[in-house]
Design a protein around this motif. Structure first.
Motif, PDB file in Angstrom:
ATOM      1  N   ALA A 277       0.824  -1.050  -0.052  1.00  9.77           N
ATOM      2  CA  ALA A 277      -0.084  -0.003   0.096  1.00  9.77           C
ATOM      3  C   ALA A 277       0.886   1.261  -0.069  1.00  9.77           C
ATOM      4  CB  ALA A 277      -0.922   0.014   1.059  1.00  9.77           C
ATOM      5  N   LYS A 278       1.970   1.326   0.659  1.00 17.33           N
ATOM      6  CA  LYS A 278       2.796   2.309   0.737  1.00 17.33           C
ATOM      7  C   LYS A 278       3.661   2.567  -0.501  1.00 17.33           C
ATOM      8  CE  LYS A 278       4.029   4.536   3.779  1.00 17.33           C
ATOM      9  NZ  LYS A 278       4.184   5.221   5.225  1.00 17.33           N
ATOM     10  N   ARG A 279       3.557   1.492  -1.344  1.00 18.84           N
ATOM     11  CA  ARG A 279       4.434   1.684  -2.658  1.00 18.84           C
ATOM     12  C   ARG A 279       3.483   2.122  -3.842  1.00 18.84           C
ATOM     13  NH1 ARG A 279       6.844  -3.120  -1.560  1.00 18.84           N
ATOM     14  NH2 ARG A 279       5.645  -4.103  -3.132  1.00 18.84           N
ATOM     15  N   LEU A 280       2.057   2.241  -3.677  1.00 18.86           N
ATOM     16  CA  LEU A 280       1.288   2.503  -4.620  1.00 18.86           C
ATOM     17  C   LEU A 280       1.488   3.750  -5.447  1.00 18.86           C
ATOM     18  CD1 LEU A 280      -2.183   1.129  -3.308  1.00 18.86           C
ATOM     19  CD2 LEU A 280      -0.682   0.116  -5.031  1.00 18.86           C
ATOM     20  N   THR A 281       1.366   3.754  -6.770  1.00 16.63           N
ATOM     21  CA  THR A 281       1.559   4.845  -7.534  1.00 16.63           C
ATOM     22  C   THR A 281       0.376   5.252  -8.416  1.00 16.63           C
ATOM     23  OG1 THR A 281       2.319   3.412  -9.056  1.00 16.63           O
ATOM     24  CG2 THR A 281       4.041   4.338  -7.908  1.00 16.63           C
ATOM     25  N   GLN A 282      -0.044   6.396  -8.847  1.00 13.95           N
ATOM     26  CA  GLN A 282      -0.962   6.913  -9.753  1.00 13.95           C
ATOM     27  C   GLN A 282      -1.336   5.689 -10.788  1.00 13.95           C
ATOM     28  OE1 GLN A 282      -0.450  10.574 -11.294  1.00 13.95           O
ATOM     29  NE2 GLN A 282      -2.516  11.234 -11.200  1.00 13.95           N
ATOM     30  N   GLU A 283      -2.515   5.425 -10.842  1.00 16.43           N
ATOM     31  CA  GLU A 283      -3.121   4.695 -12.000  1.00 16.43           C
ATOM     32  C   GLU A 283      -2.550   3.052 -11.971  1.00 16.43           C
ATOM     33  OE1 GLU A 283      -5.616   5.208 -13.902  1.00 16.43           O
ATOM     34  OE2 GLU A 283      -5.857   7.165 -13.084  1.00 16.43           O
ATOM     35  N   ALA A 284      -2.083   2.628 -10.871  1.00 13.79           N
ATOM     36  CA  ALA A 284      -1.730   1.338 -10.743  1.00 13.79           C
ATOM     37  C   ALA A 284      -3.152   0.607 -10.545  1.00 13.79           C
ATOM     38  CB  ALA A 284      -0.969   0.932  -9.525  1.00 13.79           C
ATOM     39  N   SER A 285      -3.452  -0.493 -11.176  1.00 16.23           N
ATOM     40  CA  SER A 285      -4.738  -1.255 -10.728  1.00 16.23           C
ATOM     41  C   SER A 285      -4.643  -2.206  -9.714  1.00 16.23           C
ATOM     42  CB  SER A 285      -5.028  -2.022 -12.103  1.00 16.23           C
ATOM     43  OG  SER A 285      -3.985  -2.774 -12.668  1.00 16.23           O
ATOM     44  N   LEU A 286      -5.788  -2.124  -8.885  1.00 20.54           N
ATOM     45  CA  LEU A 286      -6.039  -2.781  -7.759  1.00 20.54           C
ATOM     46  C   LEU A 286      -6.979  -3.750  -7.699  1.00 20.54           C
ATOM     47  CD1 LEU A 286      -5.039   0.239  -5.163  1.00 20.54           C
ATOM     48  CD2 LEU A 286      -3.608  -1.735  -5.860  1.00 20.54           C
ATOM     49  N   ARG A 287      -6.964  -4.852  -6.785  1.00 18.94           N
ATOM     50  CA  ARG A 287      -8.219  -5.426  -6.408  1.00 18.94           C
ATOM     51  C   ARG A 287      -8.160  -5.133  -4.689  1.00 18.94           C
ATOM     52  NH1 ARG A 287      -7.409 -10.255  -8.832  1.00 18.94           N
ATOM     53  NH2 ARG A 287      -8.421  -9.174 -10.934  1.00 18.94           N
ATOM     54  N   LEU A 288      -9.225  -4.921  -4.068  1.00 21.77           N
ATOM     55  CA  LEU A 288      -9.137  -4.396  -2.759  1.00 21.77           C
ATOM     56  C   LEU A 288     -10.584  -4.979  -2.168  1.00 21.77           C
ATOM     57  CD1 LEU A 288      -9.238  -0.398  -2.600  1.00 21.77           C
ATOM     58  CD2 LEU A 288      -7.043  -2.007  -2.314  1.00 21.77           C
ATOM     59  N   ARG A 289     -10.132  -5.766  -1.070  1.00 20.54           N
ATOM     60  CA  ARG A 289     -11.133  -6.055  -0.338  1.00 20.54           C
ATOM     61  C   ARG A 289     -11.329  -5.619   1.204  1.00 20.54           C
ATOM     62  NH1 ARG A 289      -9.824 -10.331  -3.576  1.00 20.54           N
ATOM     63  NH2 ARG A 289      -7.735 -10.588  -2.353  1.00 20.54           N
ATOM     64  N   GLY A 290     -12.593  -5.320   1.651  1.00 16.21           N
ATOM     65  CA  GLY A 290     -12.843  -4.799   2.980  1.00 16.21           C
ATOM     66  C   GLY A 290     -14.106  -4.419   3.422  1.00 16.21           C
ATOM     67  N   ARG A 291     -14.372  -3.826   4.550  1.00 15.36           N
ATOM     68  CA  ARG A 291     -15.605  -3.522   4.741  1.00 15.36           C
ATOM     69  C   ARG A 291     -16.047  -1.963   4.473  1.00 15.36           C
ATOM     70  NH1 ARG A 291     -17.803  -2.001   9.791  1.00 15.36           N
ATOM     71  NH2 ARG A 291     -15.449  -1.713  10.356  1.00 15.36           N
ATOM     72  N   VAL A 292     -17.159  -1.841   4.028  1.00 16.71           N
ATOM     73  CA  VAL A 292     -17.726  -0.315   3.947  1.00 16.71           C
ATOM     74  C   VAL A 292     -18.376   0.030   5.070  1.00 16.71           C
ATOM     75  CG1 VAL A 292     -19.228   0.897   2.479  1.00 16.71           C
ATOM     76  CG2 VAL A 292     -18.800  -1.351   1.510  1.00 16.71           C
ATOM     77  N   ARG A 293     -17.790   1.461   5.430  1.00 17.39           N
ATOM     78  CA  ARG A 293     -18.280   2.054   6.654  1.00 17.39           C
ATOM     79  C   ARG A 293     -18.480   3.613   6.379  1.00 17.39           C
ATOM     80  NH1 ARG A 293     -12.502   1.780   9.577  1.00 17.39           N
ATOM     81  NH2 ARG A 293     -11.611   3.521   8.560  1.00 17.39           N
ATOM     82  N   GLU A 294     -19.303   4.151   7.177  1.00 14.48           N
ATOM     83  CA  GLU A 294     -19.524   5.583   6.887  1.00 14.48           C
ATOM     84  C   GLU A 294     -18.300   6.444   7.672  1.00 14.48           C
ATOM     85  OE1 GLU A 294     -23.936   7.227   6.602  1.00 14.48           O
ATOM     86  OE2 GLU A 294     -23.800   5.619   8.040  1.00 14.48           O
TER      87      GLU A 294
ATOM     88  N   GLU B  61     -12.776   0.175   4.416  1.00 12.50           N
ATOM     89  CA  GLU B  61     -11.535  -0.249   5.338  1.00 12.50           C
ATOM     90  C   GLU B  61     -10.829  -1.349   4.625  1.00 12.50           C
ATOM     91  OE1 GLU B  61     -12.913  -1.330   9.122  1.00 12.50           O
ATOM     92  OE2 GLU B  61     -11.126  -0.750  10.052  1.00 12.50           O
ATOM     93  N   VAL B  62      -9.780  -1.271   4.348  1.00 10.59           N
ATOM     94  CA  VAL B  62      -9.106  -2.454   3.592  1.00 10.59           C
ATOM     95  C   VAL B  62      -8.586  -3.454   4.336  1.00 10.59           C
ATOM     96  CG1 VAL B  62      -7.261  -2.834   1.792  1.00 10.59           C
ATOM     97  CG2 VAL B  62      -8.578  -0.617   1.587  1.00 10.59           C
ATOM     98  N   SER B  63      -8.922  -4.628   4.076  1.00 13.69           N
ATOM     99  CA  SER B  63      -8.500  -5.766   5.051  1.00 13.69           C
ATOM    100  C   SER B  63      -7.545  -6.479   3.991  1.00 13.69           C
ATOM    101  CB  SER B  63      -9.562  -6.925   5.322  1.00 13.69           C
ATOM    102  OG  SER B  63     -10.276  -7.272   4.139  1.00 13.69           O
ATOM    103  N   ASP B  64      -7.568  -6.254   2.615  1.00 10.54           N
ATOM    104  CA  ASP B  64      -6.404  -7.195   1.566  1.00 10.54           C
ATOM    105  C   ASP B  64      -6.496  -6.569   0.439  1.00 10.54           C
ATOM    106  OD1 ASP B  64      -4.669  -8.937   1.077  1.00 10.54           O
ATOM    107  OD2 ASP B  64      -6.634 -10.376   0.092  1.00 10.54           O
ATOM    108  N   LEU B  65      -5.373  -6.369   0.158  1.00  8.01           N
ATOM    109  CA  LEU B  65      -5.112  -5.583  -1.410  1.00  8.01           C
ATOM    110  C   LEU B  65      -4.231  -6.549  -2.233  1.00  8.01           C
ATOM    111  CD1 LEU B  65      -3.244  -2.262  -1.262  1.00  8.01           C
ATOM    112  CD2 LEU B  65      -2.806  -4.079   0.353  1.00  8.01           C
ATOM    113  N   GLU B  66      -4.245  -6.368  -3.342  1.00  8.93           N
ATOM    114  CA  GLU B  66      -3.783  -7.038  -4.368  1.00  8.93           C
ATOM    115  C   GLU B  66      -3.430  -6.186  -5.652  1.00  8.93           C
ATOM    116  OE1 GLU B  66      -4.890 -10.666  -7.418  1.00  8.93           O
ATOM    117  OE2 GLU B  66      -6.091 -10.410  -5.722  1.00  8.93           O
ATOM    118  N   LEU B  67      -2.142  -6.124  -5.964  1.00 10.87           N
ATOM    119  CA  LEU B  67      -1.862  -5.354  -7.155  1.00 10.87           C
ATOM    120  C   LEU B  67      -1.950  -6.030  -8.557  1.00 10.87           C
ATOM    121  CD1 LEU B  67      -0.197  -2.798  -7.904  1.00 10.87           C
ATOM    122  CD2 LEU B  67       1.659  -3.932  -8.351  1.00 10.87           C
ATOM    123  N   VAL B  68      -2.922  -5.601  -9.269  1.00 16.74           N
ATOM    124  CA  VAL B  68      -3.265  -6.413 -10.471  1.00 16.74           C
ATOM    125  C   VAL B  68      -2.152  -5.892 -11.556  1.00 16.74           C
ATOM    126  CG1 VAL B  68      -5.045  -6.628 -12.258  1.00 16.74           C
ATOM    127  CG2 VAL B  68      -5.720  -6.494  -9.841  1.00 16.74           C
TER     128      VAL B  68
END
Length: 422
Positions: A53-70, A81-88
């Motif tokens: 997540a710290k290395r992400l750059t503009q327009e990198a494509s991602l698959r994110l999993r997590g919980r939606v919250r207000e 609220e991201v629980s898992d992320l995957e760089l596509v």
RNA sequence: UGCCUGGUAGCUCAAUUGGCAGAGCGGCUGGCUGUUAACCAGCAUGUUCGAGGUUCGAGUCCUCGCCAGGCAGCCA
């Protein structure tokens, strides 16, 4: 997203922007529907995922999993609220930043520029305009009939066509489906074609493309008057559909929608003669018989809050097939529709000549090759009827409704004078 | 096609009278537990569009060319 509060979801998209605050990374994720903020925190992720997540750059494509919250602090009020992320797919040194860029640079990167919020808003409005056009025509009993793109001759002249090698002959890219519509409307009575048109004019202005899209209706037993009423209904329907379904996009474009809400039938009509009078009063005199220039058109277009019909142009200004007014044969039963706010012409139309003799005479006067128009003249030999139609330019309509300064933004990949990349 | 304006770092631009090539953004390194085009510190980044000319000295002046933007013409 609001429908998924407290649920686990997966999002796929591209990084629009990253903001960081030490142990929390805020990822603005863009997908086909819009933007959403995703929050990746050190405590909620594995060390590997957080490092990613710290290395992400503009327009990198991602698959994110997590919980939606207000969360009121998130743009839009909800966040993931991201629980898992995957760089596509990674993205190194994406050229278009969130800061300013010049037109030339953006046009060179049109394929990437289209990802911006502004450009996606325009594309969505364009799609809605096209759908509104087709829905309205279908609702009026018109049948979609495609006209050919490769044609043997010019519709209105021979100087502005793109030639194409066609086996051992030369074909030309169509500049209009109009003549073919006149044939098909004698079969189906009410028809329209929808497709690209090509013009090889050396026009280098904010209103011209060499490849443009047009919707061209043609109707048998239609009069000049019927034609104008159809245009009013069409324009009102387009505007209404956009206001109803694309208010978010208009807002993103900072388009003043109050101006669009004033678009209601009937539209004012001024004759060519009256227009000359108004222009003279505005200091833009023009001798009778001359076509309007850009300053004249802009002057008239700015004078009204609604689109305005300019009618009864002199025969010499108009295409050979336009019918002369029986009461004043020196003018045509034609009308152009000018969009307001200075946008100018978006529609050109007329009643057509239905007399064989007059049409033959006009073809001779314009020095057009009679042989190529044999089929067209047949339409007047076998059950000729009064008929009328028009053509509406999709890009000019999009430019007006979106409030664009230049037509190049109204089409995904504009084709302009000597500009074809990408 | 004509006229006007411009071309300097990846991008947007600055550089006084012709006198040391500079900033912000982006990139890289580091810092920060709620950012909102985040912020803070540091680092790297140049055929000043090209060719020729004037000059002790040209990003700056001159000539030609190329490219871009705007306007007009042409054109629905």
């Amino acid at each position: 997203m609001k429908d998924y509060l407290q649920q686990e979801v997966q999002l796929e998209g591209w990084v629009y922007n990253i903001r960081s605050s030490g142990s929390v990374q805020f990822i603005l994720l863009r997908d086909g529907t819009g933007l959403v903020q995703a929050v990746a925190s050190r405590q909620a992720l594995s060390p590997e995922s957080f490092a990613l997540a710290k290395r992400l750059t503009q327009e990198a494509s991602l698959r994110l999993r997590g919980r939606v919250r207000e969360d009121a602090r998130s743009p839009g009020g909800v966040e993931l609220e991201v629980s898992d992320l995957e760089l596509v797919g990674p993205s190194q040194d994406y050229p278009i930043t969130l800061k300013e860029h010049g037109t030339a640079f953006l046009m060179e990167h049109r394929h990437l520029w289209l990802r911006s919020l502004r450009q996606t808003a325009i594309l969505r409005v364009r799609a809605t305009i096209v759908k509104a056009m087709r829905d309205y025509m279908d609702g009026q009993g018109f049948t979609l009939v495609d006209a050919p793109i490769l044609t043997p001759a010019a519709v209105e002249g021979t100087t502005t066509l793109f030639p194409v090698e066609y086996f051992n002959e030369t074909a030309y890219l169509s500049q209009s489906g109009q003549l073919y519509n006149e044939a098909t409307c004698m079969a189906l009575e009410r028809v329209y074609c929808f497709g690209p048109a090509f013009r090889a004019e050396k026009s280098n202005t904010r209103r011209h493309l060499t490849e443009l899209w047009m919707m061209e209706p043609e109707a048998a037993f239609f009069t000049y008057e019927d034609n104008l009423r159809l245009q009013e209904g069409l324009i009102c329907s387009i505007v209404e559909q956009v206001l109803t379904h694309r208010s978010r996009e208009l807002e993103a474009l900072q388009r003043n929608s109050d101006a669009l809400r004033k678009v209601m039938a009937p539209f004012p009509r001024i004759t060519y003669d009256d227009a000359l009078q108004l222009l003279a009063e505005g200091g833009l005199e023009l001798p009778w018989g001359e076509d309007l220039g850009a300053p004249q058109e802009a002057f008239l277009s700015c004078r009204y809050e609604k689109p305005v019909f300019l009618t009864h142009f002199p025969v010499a200004c108009k295409a050979f097939y336009m019918k002369p007014d029986p009461l004043r044969p020196e003018v045509t039963l034609s009308a152009d529709l000018l969009a307001p706010e200075g946008y100018g012409e978006i529609i050109g139309g007329s009643e057509r000549i239905d007399s064989l003799e007059l049409l033959e005479e006009r073809i001779r006067q314009h020095n057009l090759p009679m042989e190529l128009y044999r089929w067209y003249l047949d339409l007047r030999r076998f059950g000729s009827v009064p008929h009328a139609g028009f053509g509406i330019g999709v890009e000019r309509t999009v430019a007006w409704i979106c409030g664009l300064e230049h037509i190049r933004e109204s089409i995904p990949f504009p084709r302009m004078l000597e500009k074809m990349y990408p």
